[in-house]
Motif scaffolding. Structure first.
Motif, PDB file in Angstrom:
ATOM      1  N   PRO A 325       4.903  11.355   4.217  1.00  0.00           N
ATOM      2  CA  PRO A 325       3.669  10.567   4.331  1.00  0.00           C
ATOM      3  C   PRO A 325       3.901   9.073   4.566  1.00  0.00           C
ATOM      4  O   PRO A 325       2.960   8.335   4.806  1.00  0.00           O
ATOM      5  N   PHE A 326       5.185   8.618   4.511  1.00  0.00           N
ATOM      6  CA  PHE A 326       5.423   7.172   4.532  1.00  0.00           C
ATOM      7  C   PHE A 326       5.528   6.592   5.937  1.00  0.00           C
ATOM      8  O   PHE A 326       5.910   5.433   6.109  1.00  0.00           O
ATOM      9  N   ASP A 327       5.163   7.390   6.943  1.00  0.00           N
ATOM     10  CA  ASP A 327       4.957   6.824   8.274  1.00  0.00           C
ATOM     11  C   ASP A 327       3.589   6.149   8.354  1.00  0.00           C
ATOM     12  O   ASP A 327       3.243   5.529   9.359  1.00  0.00           O
ATOM     13  N   ASN A 328       2.830   6.226   7.270  1.00  0.00           N
ATOM     14  CA  ASN A 328       1.480   5.669   7.168  1.00  0.00           C
ATOM     15  C   ASN A 328       1.552   4.300   6.479  1.00  0.00           C
ATOM     16  O   ASN A 328       1.821   4.210   5.281  1.00  0.00           O
ATOM     17  N   VAL A 329       1.313   3.220   7.238  1.00  0.00           N
ATOM     18  CA  VAL A 329       1.429   1.871   6.682  1.00  0.00           C
ATOM     19  C   VAL A 329       0.405   1.629   5.576  1.00  0.00           C
ATOM     20  O   VAL A 329       0.666   0.880   4.620  1.00  0.00           O
ATOM     21  N   LYS A 330      -0.766   2.266   5.660  1.00  0.00           N
ATOM     22  CA  LYS A 330      -1.775   2.095   4.610  1.00  0.00           C
ATOM     23  C   LYS A 330      -1.271   2.646   3.278  1.00  0.00           C
ATOM     24  O   LYS A 330      -1.525   2.068   2.217  1.00  0.00           O
ATOM     25  N   LEU A 331      -0.548   3.751   3.343  1.00  0.00           N
ATOM     26  CA  LEU A 331       0.011   4.336   2.124  1.00  0.00           C
ATOM     27  C   LEU A 331       1.099   3.431   1.548  1.00  0.00           C
ATOM     28  O   LEU A 331       1.162   3.212   0.333  1.00  0.00           O
ATOM     29  N   ARG A 332       1.935   2.898   2.416  1.00  0.00           N
ATOM     30  CA  ARG A 332       3.001   2.008   1.940  1.00  0.00           C
ATOM     31  C   ARG A 332       2.403   0.772   1.272  1.00  0.00           C
ATOM     32  O   ARG A 332       2.911   0.290   0.253  1.00  0.00           O
ATOM     33  N   ARG A 333       1.320   0.258   1.834  1.00  0.00           N
ATOM     34  CA  ARG A 333       0.648  -0.901   1.232  1.00  0.00           C
ATOM     35  C   ARG A 333       0.062  -0.532  -0.130  1.00  0.00           C
ATOM     36  O   ARG A 333       0.092  -1.337  -1.069  1.00  0.00           O
ATOM     37  N   ALA A 334      -0.470   0.677  -0.249  1.00  0.00           N
ATOM     38  CA  ALA A 334      -1.024   1.122  -1.535  1.00  0.00           C
ATOM     39  C   ALA A 334       0.059   1.113  -2.613  1.00  0.00           C
ATOM     40  O   ALA A 334      -0.170   0.655  -3.745  1.00  0.00           O
ATOM     41  N   PHE A 335       1.241   1.608  -2.269  1.00  0.00           N
ATOM     42  CA  PHE A 335       2.353   1.614  -3.225  1.00  0.00           C
ATOM     43  C   PHE A 335       2.756   0.181  -3.590  1.00  0.00           C
ATOM     44  O   PHE A 335       3.013  -0.122  -4.761  1.00  0.00           O
ATOM     45  N   ALA A 336       2.807  -0.695  -2.587  1.00  0.00           N
ATOM     46  CA  ALA A 336       3.198  -2.083  -2.853  1.00  0.00           C
ATOM     47  C   ALA A 336       2.200  -2.773  -3.773  1.00  0.00           C
ATOM     48  O   ALA A 336       2.580  -3.542  -4.664  1.00  0.00           O
TER      49      ALA A 336
END
Length: 575
Positions: A325-336
């Motif tokens: 799922p980490f090809d999704n920049v929105k998800l990466r931002r959520a984690f950050a």
């Protein structure tokens, strides 16, 4: 003699200040320190948490291996242990043509490889241009575990042809005569000379490589019989090429790296006098150490020295951005947004850091780099929850199974557990923590896994480009089952790559820094990694250790180091 300059801790206020040479005269106090010196035959003892992984220069990517290897091997250049400027070693001097593409290196004469059975009669041979050509041809030949390849692949002429299978001559590096080497670049490079001072670029010879022998030109010599499960000891190279005012270097008889896994055991060994230099002090022990051993620091002469310095290092969370799922920049931002870096620094690290990495990937220890201008992602749980929903997850779609991978180092494991707790508390995401050895982690990163990895990077050279290389798309393999080192996140962004490549090629230092900042900000926005903290490290040093310089790259430069009992201060009577 090289001066000794360390950062000492003022116990009453915990303010650090710089001291001068131990042999200086203190006129205000009417005191003079005894200048008598004696060459000792002692061994300098370090304590490290784990054994080295390899001593082959092109395969080194861990700190322990780098520190041991750097005692055995040398390159054309090295980094000065004081200010990290470039110093000649095997090269006497060099010239660059007007186009900035052709570098001509003139070698020092009379430098010999260590004596070894791989040579005729067991006597080490003289270093010549032929050895430099062999070394760089080896560096530029792509194969598994050759981590040096990525550093020079796009820099030196003829690398593509060398790896084409056509047996083409390597055009990029040529021996002009026995003591002159010419290296031709495919494009100008702002970092090429610094690359020559990295562990990857240590000069080796064909005889030793063919015999699988560990042979270099450095101040200490490898002996297989002294390489055990508990430690490795390197003996003095009696034929070393450096002298200090006529005195043969190195001064000490050897250097020993003791493998002590537990931090408290390392500290106990130091206090018992078994360890001379201790770099990995347990964070929870620093205050207790000072409070319980005040006299050891305050006595004249002091028994211990506590050094502290910023480091060219960062710890970060690494995503595999090539797959869901980490090809999704929105998800990466959520984690950050969901990770509280201040809590990690305060509660897990107990403050042993320069600070939380709230800016970009390039740490504050990089000289002349405006790291604070990078706008990172601030901790905000409500925004994190919204970003998770925007990414397609939340109450109506549960997050898939997640694994957080860390090394077996206790700090790394505790950081992973804290992140596990924060993800559950802030985003209701369940994650499992798995700890691995370094070799296991390298294999894991080369596979097709949708996980996050607690990773760390210590600079190979003191330049923002070395940190930004972690995200350069040119390193990404077409196969998901093949390493993309050092870009383990497999991140590719055209704007980032453009800025990175221009920064690599420009010779305008101001423009280079502007481009690096541009790339750093792109990465901060895209979140292929989450920077966690910037480094600041304590070291404990026995006061009998002279001429040792702690530094931002953990370089152990030991030719000038001596072990001498501190001399008592002598009062000068005045009448």
């Amino acid at each position: 003699m090289k001066p000794t300059r360390l950062l000492y801790i003022a116990l009453a206020s915990f303010i650090l200040f710089s001291c001068g040479d131990d042999n200086t005269t203190k006129k205000d106090d009417k005191e003079v320190k005894d200048k008598s010196e004696s060459n000792t035959t002692n061994i300098v003892d370090f304590a490290v948490s784990d054994a080295y992984q390899t001593l082959d220069p092109i395969e080194i990517i861990d700190v322990n291996s780098f520190q041991v290897q750097s005692q055995i091997f040398e390159g054309l250049l090295r980094f000065d242990e004081n200010d990290l400027s470039l110093k000649p070693v095997l090269a006497k001097f060099w010239e660059v043509d007007g186009a900035g593409l052709v570098y001509t290196f003139h070698l020092n004469k009379g430098i010999y490889f260590h004596d070894n059975a791989c040579f005729d009669g067991g006597k080490g041979k003289e270093v010549t241009a032929k050895d430099v050509v062999f070394t760089f041809k080896r560096i530029c030949t792509e194969h598994e575990n050759n981590y040096a390849f990525s550093l020079f692949n796009e820099v030196i002429v003829g690398v593509k042809e060398l790896n084409s299978g056509s047996n083409a001559e390597f055009r990029g590096v040529k021996a002009i005569d026995d003591y002159t080497v010419q290296i031709t670049l495919s494009k100008t490079s702002s970092s090429f000379l610094q690359m020559l001072a990295t562990p990857f670029s240590a000069i080796v010879c064909e005889e030793a490589i063919s015999a699988n022998a560990v042979v270099g030109t450095g101040p200490f010599v490898y002996d297989e019989s002294l390489d055990t499960e508990k430690s490795i000891t390197l003996n003095k190279n009696n034929n070393y090429h450096l002298k200090d005012n006529g005195n043969q270097l190195p001064y000490v008889a050897g250097v020993k790296y003791n493998y002590i896994v537990e931090g408290r055991e390392r500290l106990a060994a130091f206090k018992e006098g078994k360890i001379d230099i201790l770099e990995n002090i347990p964070v929870e022990e620093i205050n207790n150490l000072v409070q319980e051993n005040i006299s050891a620091f305050q006595n004249k002469p002091a028994q211990y020295v506590l050094a502290r310095n910023k480091e060219l290092a960062i710890t970060y969370l690494n995503f595999n951005t090539a797959i869901a799922p980490f090809d999704n920049v929105k998800l990466r931002r959520a984690f950050a947004l969901a990770i509280d870096k201040n809590k990690i620094v305060d509660r897990v690290l107990k403050g042993e850091a320069y600070g939380p990495a709230v800016n970009g990937i390039v740490p504050p220890a990089v000289k002349d780099y405006d790291y604070s201008s990078i706008i990172g992602i601030e901790y905000d749980v409500e925004k994190a929850k919204k970003a998770l929903i925007d990414a397609g997850f939340g109450p109506n779609k549960a997050f898939p199974k997640l694994e957080i991978v860390s090394s077996k180092e206790s700090v790394s494991v505790r950081v992973a557990l804290e992140i596990q707790k924060q993800l559950k508390s802030n985003l209701n995401i369940n994650a499992e923590v798995t700890s691995m050895s370094l070799s296991e982690m390298l294999k894991y990163k080369s596979s097709n896994n949708a996980s996050i990895v607690v990773s760390s990077w210590l600079a190979e050279f003191p330049d923002p480009l070395n940190f930004l290389s972690l995200l350069y798309g040119g390193y990404v393999s077409e196969s998901l089952d093949k390493s993309s080192y050092p870009n383990d996140s497999r991140y590719k962004n055209a704007a980032f790559d453009k800025a990175y490549k221009e920064a690599m090629e420009t010779t305008d230092e101001t423009r280079k820094m502007e481009l690096c900042l541009e790339a750093d900000q792109i990465a901060a926005n895209e979140v292929p990694i989450i920077p966690l903290w910037y480094y600041e490290r304590y070291q404990l040093i026995q006061s009998e250790v002279k001429n040792y310089m702690p530094n931002a790259m953990r370089i152990h430069y030991l030719p000038y180091v001596k072990l001498e009992k501190p001399q008592a201060t002598t009062k000068i009577e005045t009448h």
